[in-house]
Design a protein around this motif. Structure first.
Motif, PDB file in Angstrom:
ATOM      1  N   HIS A  96      71.669   3.801  13.539  1.00 35.81           N
ATOM      2  CA  HIS A  96      71.318   3.080  14.768  1.00 35.81           C
ATOM      3  C   HIS A  96      72.418   2.069  15.084  1.00 35.81           C
ATOM      4  O   HIS A  96      73.166   1.649  14.197  1.00 35.81           O
ATOM      5  CB  HIS A  96      69.978   2.353  14.623  1.00 35.81           C
ATOM      6  CG  HIS A  96      68.791   3.239  14.805  1.00 35.81           C
ATOM      7  ND1 HIS A  96      68.275   4.001  13.774  1.00 35.81           N
ATOM      8  CD2 HIS A  96      68.021   3.494  15.899  1.00 35.81           C
ATOM      9  CE1 HIS A  96      67.227   4.684  14.226  1.00 35.81           C
ATOM     10  NE2 HIS A  96      67.061   4.403  15.508  1.00 35.81           N
ATOM     11  N   ASP A 118      71.877   1.310   8.111  1.00 37.83           N
ATOM     12  CA  ASP A 118      70.747   1.554   9.005  1.00 37.83           C
ATOM     13  C   ASP A 118      71.074   1.118  10.428  1.00 37.83           C
ATOM     14  O   ASP A 118      70.561   1.682  11.394  1.00 37.83           O
ATOM     15  CB  ASP A 118      69.516   0.776   8.520  1.00 37.83           C
ATOM     16  CG  ASP A 118      69.108   1.159   7.127  1.00 37.83           C
ATOM     17  OD1 ASP A 118      68.947   2.367   6.879  1.00 37.83           O
ATOM     18  OD2 ASP A 118      68.960   0.269   6.271  1.00 37.83           O
ATOM     19  N   LEU A 119      71.916   0.070  10.542  1.00 43.72           N
ATOM     20  CA  LEU A 119      72.228  -0.487  11.862  1.00 43.72           C
ATOM     21  C   LEU A 119      73.648  -1.048  11.875  1.00 43.72           C
ATOM     22  O   LEU A 119      74.050  -1.740  10.944  1.00 43.72           O
ATOM     23  CB  LEU A 119      71.237  -1.609  12.210  1.00 43.72           C
ATOM     24  CG  LEU A 119      71.465  -2.333  13.545  1.00 43.72           C
ATOM     25  CD1 LEU A 119      71.130  -1.412  14.725  1.00 43.72           C
ATOM     26  CD2 LEU A 119      70.630  -3.610  13.634  1.00 43.72           C
ATOM     27  N   CYS A 149      65.657  -5.007  19.120  1.00 48.08           N
ATOM     28  CA  CYS A 149      65.238  -4.313  17.889  1.00 48.08           C
ATOM     29  C   CYS A 149      63.777  -4.585  17.530  1.00 48.08           C
ATOM     30  O   CYS A 149      63.318  -4.146  16.464  1.00 48.08           O
ATOM     31  CB  CYS A 149      66.111  -4.750  16.716  1.00 48.08           C
ATOM     32  SG  CYS A 149      67.816  -4.185  16.810  1.00 48.08           S
ATOM     33  N   VAL A 167      72.704  -3.785   7.295  1.00 46.89           N
ATOM     34  CA  VAL A 167      73.288  -4.021   8.608  1.00 46.89           C
ATOM     35  C   VAL A 167      74.777  -4.337   8.480  1.00 46.89           C
ATOM     36  O   VAL A 167      75.194  -5.126   7.627  1.00 46.89           O
ATOM     37  CB  VAL A 167      72.573  -5.199   9.312  1.00 46.89           C
ATOM     38  CG1 VAL A 167      73.260  -5.542  10.630  1.00 46.89           C
ATOM     39  CG2 VAL A 167      71.103  -4.849   9.548  1.00 46.89           C
ATOM     40  N   ALA A 187      67.456  -9.040   8.335  1.00 47.17           N
ATOM     41  CA  ALA A 187      67.612  -7.903   7.415  1.00 47.17           C
ATOM     42  C   ALA A 187      67.883  -8.434   6.005  1.00 47.17           C
ATOM     43  O   ALA A 187      68.335  -9.570   5.849  1.00 47.17           O
ATOM     44  CB  ALA A 187      68.758  -7.005   7.873  1.00 47.17           C
ATOM     45  N   PHE A 222      65.414  -2.829   9.907  1.00 44.22           N
ATOM     46  CA  PHE A 222      66.709  -2.329   9.436  1.00 44.22           C
ATOM     47  C   PHE A 222      67.059  -3.080   8.160  1.00 44.22           C
ATOM     48  O   PHE A 222      67.114  -4.305   8.147  1.00 44.22           O
ATOM     49  CB  PHE A 222      67.789  -2.539  10.499  1.00 44.22           C
ATOM     50  CG  PHE A 222      67.496  -1.824  11.793  1.00 44.22           C
ATOM     51  CD1 PHE A 222      67.614  -0.450  11.875  1.00 44.22           C
ATOM     52  CD2 PHE A 222      67.088  -2.522  12.914  1.00 44.22           C
ATOM     53  CE1 PHE A 222      67.338   0.223  13.068  1.00 44.22           C
ATOM     54  CE2 PHE A 222      66.813  -1.873  14.106  1.00 44.22           C
ATOM     55  CZ  PHE A 222      66.935  -0.492  14.183  1.00 44.22           C
ATOM     56  N   LYS A 223      67.312  -2.335   7.091  1.00 43.77           N
ATOM     57  CA  LYS A 223      67.535  -2.961   5.794  1.00 43.77           C
ATOM     58  C   LYS A 223      69.004  -3.295   5.535  1.00 43.77           C
ATOM     59  O   LYS A 223      69.317  -4.321   4.939  1.00 43.77           O
ATOM     60  CB  LYS A 223      67.004  -2.048   4.679  1.00 43.77           C
ATOM     61  CG  LYS A 223      65.492  -1.886   4.719  1.00 43.77           C
ATOM     62  CD  LYS A 223      65.007  -1.014   3.563  1.00 43.77           C
ATOM     63  CE  LYS A 223      63.477  -0.884   3.604  1.00 43.77           C
ATOM     64  NZ  LYS A 223      62.986  -0.031   2.485  1.00 43.77           N
ATOM     65  N   SER A 276      76.658   4.981  10.594  1.00 45.54           N
ATOM     66  CA  SER A 276      75.304   4.425  10.713  1.00 45.54           C
ATOM     67  C   SER A 276      74.369   5.353  11.478  1.00 45.54           C
ATOM     68  O   SER A 276      74.786   6.363  12.041  1.00 45.54           O
ATOM     69  CB  SER A 276      75.363   3.063  11.403  1.00 45.54           C
ATOM     70  OG  SER A 276      74.107   2.430  11.397  1.00 45.54           O
ATOM     71  N   LYS A 291      70.706   5.469  19.121  1.00 50.15           N
ATOM     72  CA  LYS A 291      70.763   6.287  17.917  1.00 50.15           C
ATOM     73  C   LYS A 291      71.609   7.521  18.225  1.00 50.15           C
ATOM     74  O   LYS A 291      71.994   7.760  19.378  1.00 50.15           O
ATOM     75  CB  LYS A 291      69.365   6.707  17.479  1.00 50.15           C
ATOM     76  CG  LYS A 291      68.668   7.635  18.465  1.00 50.15           C
ATOM     77  CD  LYS A 291      67.320   8.102  17.938  1.00 50.15           C
ATOM     78  CE  LYS A 291      66.675   9.099  18.907  1.00 50.15           C
ATOM     79  NZ  LYS A 291      65.384   9.612  18.405  1.00 50.15           N
ATOM     80  N   ARG A 346      61.169  -2.770  14.928  1.00 46.14           N
ATOM     81  CA  ARG A 346      61.896  -1.896  14.014  1.00 46.14           C
ATOM     82  C   ARG A 346      62.434  -2.709  12.841  1.00 46.14           C
ATOM     83  O   ARG A 346      62.722  -3.893  12.975  1.00 46.14           O
ATOM     84  CB  ARG A 346      63.061  -1.204  14.730  1.00 46.14           C
ATOM     85  CG  ARG A 346      62.614  -0.303  15.884  1.00 46.14           C
ATOM     86  CD  ARG A 346      63.820   0.173  16.666  1.00 46.14           C
ATOM     87  NE  ARG A 346      63.477   1.123  17.702  1.00 46.14           N
ATOM     88  CZ  ARG A 346      63.133   0.802  18.948  1.00 46.14           C
ATOM     89  NH1 ARG A 346      63.058  -0.479  19.293  1.00 46.14           N
ATOM     90  NH2 ARG A 346      62.854   1.727  19.847  1.00 46.14           N
TER      91      ARG A 346
END
Length: 257
Positions: free
Chosen positions: A139, A112-113, A41, A49, A69, A46-47, A137, A248, A44
């Motif tokens: 990702h 987000d992930l 990752c 998870v 995150a 991701f907020k 999600s 994704k 990148r």
């Protein structure tokens, strides 16, 4: 109450699995799994998870300690796993829930992930779970052990002892993901670290410590790593013990016929 989609014998096997908890062994394995997630990752952010099949929470604990995150959630089929996660002091863990193995208790595009680390090899209906991940999600990080080798059908008892009912190669995982509408953005292969092999040999298998064994473990790892670097991705994938992908959703649905 919703009927579990998991077979009864599988559900029973996992419900009490984490009561026989080996903290040192699980944290050691999680150390490298968490690092693979961070590595694949890289670059990148991701907020929010979600870890699906979070086990005892070891991976989330390590990711949270690294501030991977700002918000984490976990679902797990094992009641003992859920209870163990709740006892951990995982920073920014917002929810821990028991789930039926296939239906995630979240709205579309909630995360987000999603992390699915060493879970898919245990899943009876892989494609059903993958479609649910894609609903929830944007990702996904998926890591699987690379169990497939010639003669794997002769070692079924060995893999079932670990709960592995599916076996993969990097190409077979990519094929599965592609045919379910995932696009691989980044990937990495990894080998079992000498630290892990030594722990398994001396602690789990209770073998006497040996300088010769230590040298063999280190030498095997070094040779495989070097060969992979010299001869490239194809050999690297053949020698690796695990495969990690960041993917994704595909922009278009797969067309058959």
């Amino acid at each position: 109450m919703q009927q579990s989609a998991i077979s009864d014998n599988v559900k029973t096997a996992y419900d009490e699995f984490y009561q026989k908890h080996d903290e040192a062994w699980r944290m050691l394995g999680a150390k490298y799994k968490a690092q693979h997630i961070v590595d694949v990752c890289k670059g990148r952010i991701f907020k929010k998870v979600l870890e699906v099949g979070a086990g005892d929470g070891s991976i989330l604990k390590l990711l949270a300690d690294q501030d991977f995150a700002p918000e984490y959630h976990a679902v797990e089929i094992s009641e003992s796993g859920v209870e163990h996660i709740k006892t951990r002091d995982i920073k920014n863990l917002k929810s821990v829930q028991l789930f039926d193995g296939y239906k995630l208790p979240f709205a579309d595009n909630s995360f987000d992930l999603i992390i699915l680390s060493h879970v898919l090899e245990h899943v009876e209906h892989e494609r059903i779970l993958l479609r649910e991940l894609k609903r929830v999600s944007r990702h996904y990080v998926i890591e699987v052990p690379l169990d497939y080798r010639a003669g794997v059908d002769k070692r079924i008892k060995h893999f079932l002892a670990y709960g592995h009912i599916n076996v993969y190669t990097p190409t077979s995982l990519r094929y599965l993901l592609s045919t379910e509408g995932f696009v691989v953005e980044d990937d990495l292969t990894s080998m079992i670290e000498p630290e892990v092999t030594r722990f398994n040999t001396y602690i789990n298998q209770k073998k006497s410590r040996s300088v010769i064994t230590d040298l063999k473990i280190t030498a095997e790892y070094t040779v495989k790593n070097s060969l992979g670097k010299i001869f490239g991705k194809k050999l690297n994938e053949q020698l690796a013990n695990a495969y990690t992908v960041l993917c994704k959703k595909a922009d278009q649905h797969l067309e058959i016929f």
